[in-house]
Structures are given as structure tokens and as C-alpha cells.
Write a protein that holds these residues in place. Structure first.
Motif, PDB file in Angstrom:
ATOM      1  N   GLY A   1      15.842  51.386 -10.386  1.00 33.72           N
ATOM      2  CA  GLY A   1      16.737  52.456 -10.779  1.00 33.72           C
ATOM      3  C   GLY A   1      17.545  52.909  -9.584  1.00 33.72           C
ATOM      4  O   GLY A   1      17.617  52.237  -8.542  1.00 33.72           O
ATOM      5  N   SER A   2      18.157  54.057  -9.729  1.00 36.17           N
ATOM      6  CA  SER A   2      18.915  54.604  -8.618  1.00 36.17           C
ATOM      7  C   SER A   2      17.969  55.098  -7.537  1.00 36.17           C
ATOM      8  O   SER A   2      17.014  55.819  -7.826  1.00 36.17           O
ATOM      9  CB  SER A   2      19.777  55.760  -9.109  1.00 36.17           C
ATOM     10  N   CYS A   3      18.214  54.737  -6.300  1.00 35.51           N
ATOM     11  CA  CYS A   3      17.369  55.193  -5.188  1.00 35.51           C
ATOM     12  C   CYS A   3      17.295  56.719  -5.156  1.00 35.51           C
ATOM     13  O   CYS A   3      16.250  57.316  -4.957  1.00 35.51           O
ATOM     14  CB  CYS A   3      17.925  54.687  -3.865  1.00 35.51           C
ATOM     15  N   ASN A   4      18.478  57.327  -5.375  1.00 35.01           N
ATOM     16  CA  ASN A   4      18.582  58.771  -5.211  1.00 35.01           C
ATOM     17  C   ASN A   4      17.837  59.564  -6.266  1.00 35.01           C
ATOM     18  O   ASN A   4      17.672  60.774  -6.116  1.00 35.01           O
ATOM     19  CB  ASN A   4      20.061  59.178  -5.237  1.00 35.01           C
TER      20      ASN A   4
ATOM     21  N   PRO B   1      25.883  61.382  -6.434  1.00 36.04           N
ATOM     22  CA  PRO B   1      24.473  61.181  -6.096  1.00 36.04           C
ATOM     23  C   PRO B   1      24.226  61.238  -4.591  1.00 36.04           C
ATOM     24  O   PRO B   1      25.100  60.902  -3.791  1.00 36.04           O
ATOM     25  CB  PRO B   1      24.177  59.788  -6.653  1.00 36.04           C
ATOM     26  N   GLY B   2      23.042  61.661  -4.233  1.00 35.00           N
ATOM     27  CA  GLY B   2      22.693  61.708  -2.826  1.00 35.00           C
ATOM     28  C   GLY B   2      21.562  62.675  -2.576  1.00 35.00           C
ATOM     29  O   GLY B   2      21.068  63.332  -3.505  1.00 35.00           O
ATOM     30  N   SER B   3      21.174  62.778  -1.347  1.00 39.55           N
ATOM     31  CA  SER B   3      20.040  63.635  -1.027  1.00 39.55           C
ATOM     32  C   SER B   3      20.403  64.740  -0.046  1.00 39.55           C
ATOM     33  O   SER B   3      19.570  65.565   0.292  1.00 39.55           O
ATOM     34  CB  SER B   3      18.894  62.800  -0.450  1.00 39.55           C
ATOM     35  N   GLY B   4      21.654  64.755   0.413  1.00 34.89           N
ATOM     36  CA  GLY B   4      22.089  65.807   1.321  1.00 34.89           C
ATOM     37  C   GLY B   4      22.540  67.039   0.554  1.00 34.89           C
ATOM     38  O   GLY B   4      22.584  67.043  -0.677  1.00 34.89           O
TER      39      GLY B   4
ATOM     40  N   THR C   1      21.360  61.197 -15.564  1.00 29.90           N
ATOM     41  CA  THR C   1      21.528  59.758 -15.317  1.00 29.90           C
ATOM     42  C   THR C   1      22.942  59.405 -14.881  1.00 29.90           C
ATOM     43  O   THR C   1      23.182  58.312 -14.392  1.00 29.90           O
ATOM     44  CB  THR C   1      21.156  58.933 -16.558  1.00 29.90           C
ATOM     45  N   LEU C   2      23.873  60.326 -15.064  1.00 32.10           N
ATOM     46  CA  LEU C   2      25.230  60.117 -14.546  1.00 32.10           C
ATOM     47  C   LEU C   2      25.440  60.867 -13.227  1.00 32.10           C
ATOM     48  O   LEU C   2      26.542  60.855 -12.685  1.00 32.10           O
ATOM     49  CB  LEU C   2      26.270  60.597 -15.565  1.00 32.10           C
ATOM     50  N   PHE C   3      24.410  61.526 -12.752  1.00 28.06           N
ATOM     51  CA  PHE C   3      24.503  62.338 -11.520  1.00 28.06           C
ATOM     52  C   PHE C   3      25.696  63.286 -11.616  1.00 28.06           C
ATOM     53  O   PHE C   3      26.479  63.416 -10.677  1.00 28.06           O
ATOM     54  CB  PHE C   3      24.636  61.441 -10.284  1.00 28.06           C
ATOM     55  N   SER C   4      25.831  63.943 -12.728  1.00 25.34           N
ATOM     56  CA  SER C   4      27.047  64.715 -12.968  1.00 25.34           C
ATOM     57  C   SER C   4      26.752  66.015 -13.689  1.00 25.34           C
ATOM     58  O   SER C   4      25.804  66.119 -14.463  1.00 25.34           O
ATOM     59  CB  SER C   4      28.038  63.902 -13.825  1.00 25.34           C
ATOM     60  N   ALA C   5      27.623  66.978 -13.421  1.00 22.64           N
ATOM     61  CA  ALA C   5      27.654  68.224 -14.180  1.00 22.64           C
ATOM     62  C   ALA C   5      29.028  68.328 -14.829  1.00 22.64           C
ATOM     63  O   ALA C   5      30.010  67.754 -14.328  1.00 22.64           O
ATOM     64  CB  ALA C   5      27.398  69.410 -13.258  1.00 22.64           C
ATOM     65  N   PHE C   6      29.092  69.043 -15.925  1.00 27.00           N
ATOM     66  CA  PHE C   6      30.322  69.080 -16.713  1.00 27.00           C
ATOM     67  C   PHE C   6      30.675  70.514 -17.094  1.00 27.00           C
ATOM     68  O   PHE C   6      29.806  71.365 -17.262  1.00 27.00           O
ATOM     69  CB  PHE C   6      30.164  68.266 -18.003  1.00 27.00           C
TER      70      PHE C   6
END
Lengths: 340, 395
Positions: free
Chosen positions: B41-44, A252-255, A233-238
Motif C-alpha cells: 500500500g502507500s508507505c505514508n 500524502p506525507g508525514s511532515g 485513501t485519496l489523501f485528500s480533504a474536500f
């Protein structure tokens, strides 16, 4: 006159099937050349699909199995949570042993291979069954209970476990807490990540329009003791280093190199980091400085494709990565060649 | 500490055109870094704009929409776990656990097939397949082959069609009774569709989303002391797909009795008194203040959210009415017909799954009644929970 060799009975083709299957499994798949991958300038990533983990009937179906690799024995352990079954695969990806599906072990959330040859199970009811110690036959030997846990962690209810360097690393993915135990269960160290994640959520949403459900997904330990995890949910790795320094990466993204719904994460001895993405059905590779190096995978039904990859495990010696998937596809095995 | 890299990682990158397109796509969400806390929510997290191949509709990278939902909503259950599809039956949510759809049980003289345990949503990536028996929704025309999460839930969290239809912006969850700030509204309870919702393959809904409230402490758990407090409109909302089963159309199998449900189905004083005094079979010494039983919820007959207390154990009063979810779970249960208890067992101790059933694990038995040991708590002679309303004699 020499002895005449008497031909034996002709074997039916069906009896040769295991032999053929072994031959197929031991031969790198021709489909590996079709594995979709991309890489960044200056990096060289070659990923080849090898096979799906199999038994003599073919690929073994499983849904989001939990994985752990034993580098000493070159064996991979899988836990199928719905069947509560442990399967063990050799370095050719063939199942060599399985147990637990008959109710002989406690309900487990995770499995870890110990440096001492033991198999450790993280019990679903941790308060009651704690960490179960099994021998190589899957027979219960002992129970390791958590001792001297600080007051702050009294609600600690782990759902992930790794075993490395004689230490147990336990994760409560919802309380956002990690506890490190010695091999006898004695408390050694703990991390509460709640404040860090909440601060990060505030930075992403300064007006606090939304309340995020913060939960850790992937979880692994590097050879240097660093702890790696993802928060979708944070679009993150740690990466959490042993000295307590926490660093995050991803966007975040799709590419290529972007995060959809990130899940499993592992790191190799060089510190390169592999992150699975359930949505994009890829495994991304990052350098230890978090620079994106490339990715491989393609959503599809072919054996080399991926469907909703989740947990990852790494064989550092043979440069193999194991990818647990959904759709009962089982666990895919890929070899990685990486250079910069 | 978090490194400086973290602080700089959300900088926009890439072509300005993409940024603009993303903003357009997200215009109804208000923000792009959150999930279903009201609004989109988030689109992605669901759509993949730059994928090499978009396998599904609407740039969804999955076999079907429900498979996307389960990317995040499948996993072990827990009081604050959003999982509705666990690997072991541990998602003890008010709606139930889709896990039961893939669990079939059989015993010496009977069976309980998984596809009869609830709404057979289609999520191919997670091995959830269309209903093998029914082609249309009972009491309606919704095609079972198109049944999925988004048949009932609006994934974009829109209320009254969203701002493009003139509705105020959604600024918070509609599931916990929170008050929206001025000029804004909260979303529908559990993102349920309302009359602007047009699920794939089905007609537009006609009934509003129900008035209900869940405990914000245990957001995805159900017990006597923490549950969904239903206010009004639940059965009418189910009627969006099962319309013919309302208003006396729900005939009990093997009987001529038709069970009422909905706003007009007041419990009546007799049922209220029985509910409030019933403790177990033959024991009517209970009191209204502690009468609430998670296995037999009811609607309190109010549209005022602030009057709903999801932590109350108070039994019903004269305004209360029976609803579909009084007896059934919305997602799935361990029992036939998504029953909250095993309708086929004369005594609940004889419920299936049971120890020794083919296909049943110890976990299955434990989680079937939400971790409660009915034999210990209610006694081996406990009859069906129909008795909670109807006393000893069930219709």
C-alpha cells in the motif's frame, strides 16, 4: 451577645473530591504549555489543551465517539456506538446527562443536536427506523422518514448525519452520496461524488495499477452550508460548496501539514478548516484557501496528547475544538487562537 | 467540478533527497497511491518518516503494528467495508469480527468471556489485549503476546518474498480470482503470509498461502450465495502456527474424538451425501445444487482458481475436504473457540449471546449468526451445525 457560629461536621476528603475535580476541570491545565504544535510563516496558531470530557469519576472513556456540538446550549453530544449511549456535556466539559445504554433507544450510527432543542439519531437500520427525534430527556418523540428520494439514490443507506439551518445532511460514506433533507424529511438536494472521486483516482494512478477503496471518513457542515469531508485513501480533504463546486486539498506525507490517514474535519465561521489525522495523531489547520497554517498534537499517553484522533466538533464562540480518540481515551478539548 | 488546485496537488514537493528515499522505500510497491490491491500500500498510510517521535518499530506511529491496521480496518461493517473490528458486531466478514473479543456474556449458569471468542490480536490503541490464558499458540510455539494482524497477513503484500527474492512483481489482488497481466502475479489470498513470511516473534512460515477466492461484488460479506470459495491449503496454512493440531492432533474437548482437517481429510461419500441433503435437524430433503451453508464451508479440493465460484451454492463432491475454517472463524466470532456456531449449545436456539444475557445487546444477538434468525429459518429444534456433515449423530 451575638449568635455563636457552630461549626458543622468535618466533611471527609472523599466528599470534597467532586469539588476538587470541578476546580481542576474549570482551570486550564498547566500541561497546555507542553502541547506540541507547529505553525507556518505568517500564521499564528496557539492551541491549548483544556481537559478530557469527564464525569464526577474522572475522564469518560470512549473509543472513536461520534460528536456534535450544540452552540445554542453550549453542549457537546457524544455517541458511543459500542454501548449505543448518548452523553451530554456542559461548557465546562462535565457530563450533565446520559441515556441509551439501557436499550431505550434504537441502535444509532450518529447523533445531531437540532436548532430546535431536539436530539436526532441516525438509526443503524435506516430503512426501518430512519431518523429518530428525541426530546432533551432522550425520550422518543417522532420519526422522520426520507421522502421523494430520486431513483438514483434508492440504495442510499446513510451512516453520518449533521443538522444545520433546519436541514439534515446525510452521508452514505461507501456509496459516496450526500442527501440533504428538509426538517420534515422531504428531499431537497443530493450529491453523488462517485464520478469525481474515480476521476481523481485515475489522475493519481493513470496506469490504473490499483483499485482504490473509496470511502468518506470525516464529515461536517460549515456555517455557510458548505460540506466538508475527507477520503483517506485519496489523501485528500474536500469542500463542497452549496453551488456544487467541489475543491480538494492535501497531499500524502508525514511532515507538518501532510496527510497520513485523515479522518475528522470541521470548519469555523471564518472558513478555516481543521483536519484530524489518525496516523500522525495531530489536528491540522488550513485557511479557507487551503494554505496550511499549522497543526497541534502529539502521539502519546499524556492527557494533552492524542491517540488516533477521529471525529471533530467545533465550538465557534469559545474557539474550542473537541477531538474524539481511540484507546478508550475519550474526547480531548482544546482551545484555538488563530491569526494570519 | 474539481478545482485546478486538485489537479496540481500531487506535484512532488520538498527536498530531492527525500523524494529519492521515498522512491527507494516504495520500490516494491509499484505505486504509492493505493492500498492492498495486491502488492504494498502507500508507505505514508502506515509509516511516518518525518515524525518528531517514532513510538514503534519500523517508523510505525502506533502502539503496535495491529493498531496501524485498525486505523483503516476498524469501523462499521458492510458488504464492501474493509472493517474487521466494528463497534457493534456488524463486520460480517468470512473471518469474523474482532469486536467479539471485547464482548463477554454471562447468564444464570454460564458465561462466555470475550477473550475466548477468537484470535486475541494485540492492538493497544483499540483496546485489544494479549490472550490472558494462553502464552503460546495451541499446537505451536507462536507467542500470544506478539499475535497481531501481521502474524498472518503480510502488510506489504509480498508473494514468495517479493521481487528481491526473484518473484515477479505483484500487480493485482489475489483475493478475487483475477488473472494477472503477463510477467506479473497476483498477491496471496487476503495478503496471507507464505514461506517467505517471517512474522514478528515467530518462525518463518512453511506452508503456502491457501488457494481461495472471494466474491468481488460483496468483498467483505458472507452469505450462502456470496462467500469465500476455498480450494486447497487452508488448514495447512493454519498449521504454520498450529501445526500439532493437524493430522489427527485436534482432540475435541471432553471427547476422545480427534477431528481431521486438511488435504487428506476428504469428506467421504457418506458425509458428502449428508451435507447435500441436510436442510435442518431431521430434514434431509435438500439437494446438492443448493446445499451450501455459510456456517459450514469446506474446501473443494482444487488448486485451480477458475474452478472456484464464490457465488455458488453447490454442495461438496468427492474431492472436498474438511478444514479448520469449516467450524472456526479466522478472526473471531460471538461464540467460544471462534466457533461458527455455539458449540456449547445443544440446540442453536439456546446459543449465547441471547436476549437477557448480562453484557449482551440486541445487536449482539442479531449479528451473532450474521443477521439470520435461526429459530425462524431452521426451527426452534435446530441442533448444532455439526449435523450438516454428521447428520443426527455428532461425534
Amino acid at each position: 451577645m451575638g449568635a455563636m457560629k457552630i461549626p458543622g461536621p468535618v466533611k471527609p476528603l472523599s466528599s470534597l473530591f467532586p469539588v476538587f475535580l470541578c476546580a481542576i476541570l474549570l482551570t486550564p491545565s498547566a500541561a497546555s504549555a507542553e502541547l506540541q504544535q507547529s505553525q507556518r510563516g505568517g500564521a499564528s496558531l496557539q492551541a491549548s489543551f483544556q481537559y478530557l470530557l469527564s464525569d464526577f469519576s474522572g475522564p469518560v472513556a470512549s473509543q472513536w465517539a461520534r460528536l456534535d456540538f450544540d452552540p445554542r446550549q453550549q453542549e457537546l453530544y457524544t455517541l458511543d456506538q459500542s454501548l449505543n449511549e448518548i452523553r451530554i456535556y456542559n461548557q465546562q466539559g462535565m457530563e450533565v446527562f446520559a441515556f441509551g445504554g439501557d436499550g431505550s433507544i434504537v441502535a444509532a450510527k450518529d447523533v445531531a443536536a437540532g436548532d430546535d432543542g431536539a436530539i436526532y439519531l441516525l438509526a443503524r437500520n435506516f430503512q426501518r427506523d430512519a431518523i429518530q427525534v428525541l426530546n432533551f430527556r432522550g425520550e422518543p418523540q417522532a420519526v422522520i422518514t426520507l421522502e421523494n428520494l430520486p431513483e438514483k439514490y434508492q440504495k442510499f443507506d446513510p451512516d453520518r448525519m449533521k443538522c444545520q439551518g433546519g436541514l439534515f445532511y446525510l452521508l452514505d460514506s461507501r456509496e459516496l452520496q450526500i442527501v440533504v433533507l428538509q426538517s420534515d424529511g422531504a428531499f431537497r438536494q443530493a450529491y453523488d461524488l462517485t464520478a469525481d472521486f474515480e476521476r481523481m483516482a485515475r489522475e493519481q494512478d493513470p496506469e490504473k495499477k490499483k483499485t482504490l477503496s473509496l470511502e468518506i471518513s470525516g464529515f461536517s457542515i460549515g456555517t455557510d452550508g458548505s460540506i466538508y469531508f475527507t477520503v483517506p485513501t485519496l489523501f485528500s480533504a474536500f469542500r463542497l460548496k452549496p453551488d456544487g463546486a467541489l475543491a480538494a486539498f492535501g497531499s500524502p506525507g508525514s511532515g507538518p501539514g501532510k496527510f497520513g490517514v485523515v479522518s475528522g474535519i470541521v470548519a469555523d465561521p471564518q472558513g478555516n478548516i481543521y483536519v484530524a489525522d489518525r496516523l500522525r495523531s495531530v489536528v491540522m489547520v488550513f485557511a479557507s484557501d487551503f494554505v496550511f497554517l499549522g497543526e497541534f498534537g502529539y502521539r502519546g499517553d499524556r492527557p494533552e496528547d492524542m491517540i488516533v484522533p477521529d471525529d471533530l466538533a467545533l465550538d465557534p464562540e469559545r474557539h474550542r475544538i473537541f477531538v474524539a480518540q481511540a484507546a478508550n481515551k475519550g474526547v480531548g478539548v482544546y482551545t484555538i487562537s488563530l491569526g494570519r | 467540478m474539481i478545482s485546478d488546485r486538485l489537479l496540481s496537488r500531487t506535484r512532488p514537493a520538498g527536498r530531492p533527497l527525500f523524494v529519492a528515499a521515498a522512491l527507494v522505500l516504495c520500490v516494491f510497491s509499484g505505486h504509492s497511491y493505493a492500498f492492498h490491491d495486491g502488492g504494498a500500500g502507500s508507505c505514508n498510510a502506515c509509516h511516518s518518516m518525518h515524525s518528531a517521535r517514532s513510538a514503534g518499530e519500523s517508523l510505525l506511529l502506533s502502539s503496535d503494528p495491529s493498531s496501524i491496521c485498525l486505523n483503516c480496518h476498524a469501523g462499521p461493517g458492510g458488504p464492501n467495508s474493509p472493517s474487521v473490528f466494528s463497534p457493534d458486531g456488524s463486520a460480517l466478514t468470512p473471518g469474523g469480527d474482532f469486536y467479539w473479543l471485547i464482548r463477554s456474556f454471562s447468564w444464570l449458569n454460564g458465561s462466555s468471556p470475550g477473550d475466548n471468542h477468537g484470535h486475541n490480536i494485540v492492538a493497544i490503541d483499540h483496546n485489544l489485549l494479549p490472550d490472558p490464558q494462553l502464552t503460546l499458540a495451541p499446537g505451536g510455539t507462536y507467542p500470544s503476546a506478539r499475535l497481531g494482524c501481521t502474524s498472518c497477513h503480510d502488510p506489504h503484500g509480498q508473494s514468495a518474498g517479493g521481487t528481491r527474492w526473484g518473484a515477479p512483481p505483484v500487480s493485482g489482488s489475489g483475493s478475487y480470482g483475477t488473472e494477472p497481466p503477463g510477467g506479473a502475479i497476483c498477491g496471496n489470498f487476503r495478503l496471507l503470509g507464505d514461506p517467505r513470511h517471517r512474522p514478528a516473534g515467530g518462525a518463518a512460515f512453511v506452508a503456502d498461502a491457501p488457494v481461495a477466492r472471494q466474491s468481488s461484488v460483496s468483498r467483505f460479506a458472507e452469505s450462502d450465495g456470496s462467500h469465500v470459495a476455498y480450494g486447497a491449503g487452508m488448514s495447512e496454512w493454519c498449521g504454520n502456527c498450529h501445526g500439532a493440531m493437524l493430522d489427527g492432533g485436534h482432540r475435541i474437548e471432553g471427547s476422545t474424538f480427534t477431528h481431521p482437517s486438511g488435504r487428506g481429510a476428504l469428506l467421504g461419500q457418506g458425509v458428502v451425501d449428508t451435507y447435500n441433503s441436510y436442510l435442518r435437524t431431521g430434514d434431509f430433503s435438500g439437494s446438492a445444487a443448493t446445499a451450501y451453508l455459510q456456517f459450514v464451508p469446506f474446501e473443494r479440493g482444487t488448486t485451480t482458481l477458475q474452478l472456484l465460484d464464490p457465488n455458488s451454492r453447490q454442495g461438496p463432491d468427492a474431492n472436498a475436504n474438511v478444514m479448520c475454517l469449516t467450524c472456526h472463524r479466522a478472526h473471531a466470532s460471538a461464540f467460544p473457540d471462534a466457533g461458527r456456531w455455539d458449540f456449547t449449545a445443544g440446540l442453536l436456539a439456546d446459543s449465547h449471546p441471547a436476549v437477557g444475557d448480562v453484557g449482551a445487546t440486541v445487536n449482539d444477538v442479531y449479528f451473532s449468526y450474521y443477521g439470520r434468525n435461526l429459530a425462524t429459518e431452521f426451527g426452534a429444534g435446530q441442533g448444532r451445525f455439526c449435523e450438516k456433515c454428521h447428520g443426527a449423530a455428532t461425534p
